[in-house]
Scaffold this motif. Structure first.
Motif: not given
Length: 117
Positions: A36, A38, A42-45, A107
């Motif tokens: 992922y 980030q 911005k949001e984590r993608e 994570w």
């Protein structure tokens, strides 16, 4: 349980980087692994996913053709090869482990990738 990312850094536009994530403390080969990212504000993608045995991969649309996820179960390591980087790829990149059947998720702490001239 540990997920330790490495390989981030500063790279010029059009350059390449290879991220690594070394896993320990769990049975790596049982887990689907993902990257992922980030970016600031911005949001984590999701970037990319690879199945536990490595046979299936999935990429976010903006990464297709530029990024490649792979894994080495013998080394408990997942990789992300990133090519043709641009400024929009600047972000903290996180390693993610998931064992869907049991709901286990882990994570890493992240590694910074900065694309700038």
């Amino acid at each position: 349980v540990r997920l330790v990312e490495s390989g981030g850094g500063l790279v010029q536009p059009g350059g390449s980087l290879r991220l690594s994530c070394a896993a320990s403390g769990f049975t790596f080969s049982y887990y689907d692994m993902s990257w992922y990212r980030q970016a600031p504000g911005k949001e984590r993608e999701l970037v990319a996913v690879i199945s536990s045995a490595g046979g299936d991969t999935h990429y976010a649309d903006s990464m297709k053709g530029r990024f490649t996820i792979s894994r080495d179960n013998a080394k408990s390591t997942v990789y992300l090869q990133m090519n043709n980087l641009n400024s929009e790829d600047t972000a903290v990149y996180y390693c993610h482990a998931k064992r869907t059947a049991l709901g286990y998720v882990y994570w890493g702490q992240g590694t910074q990738v900065t694309v700038s001239s």
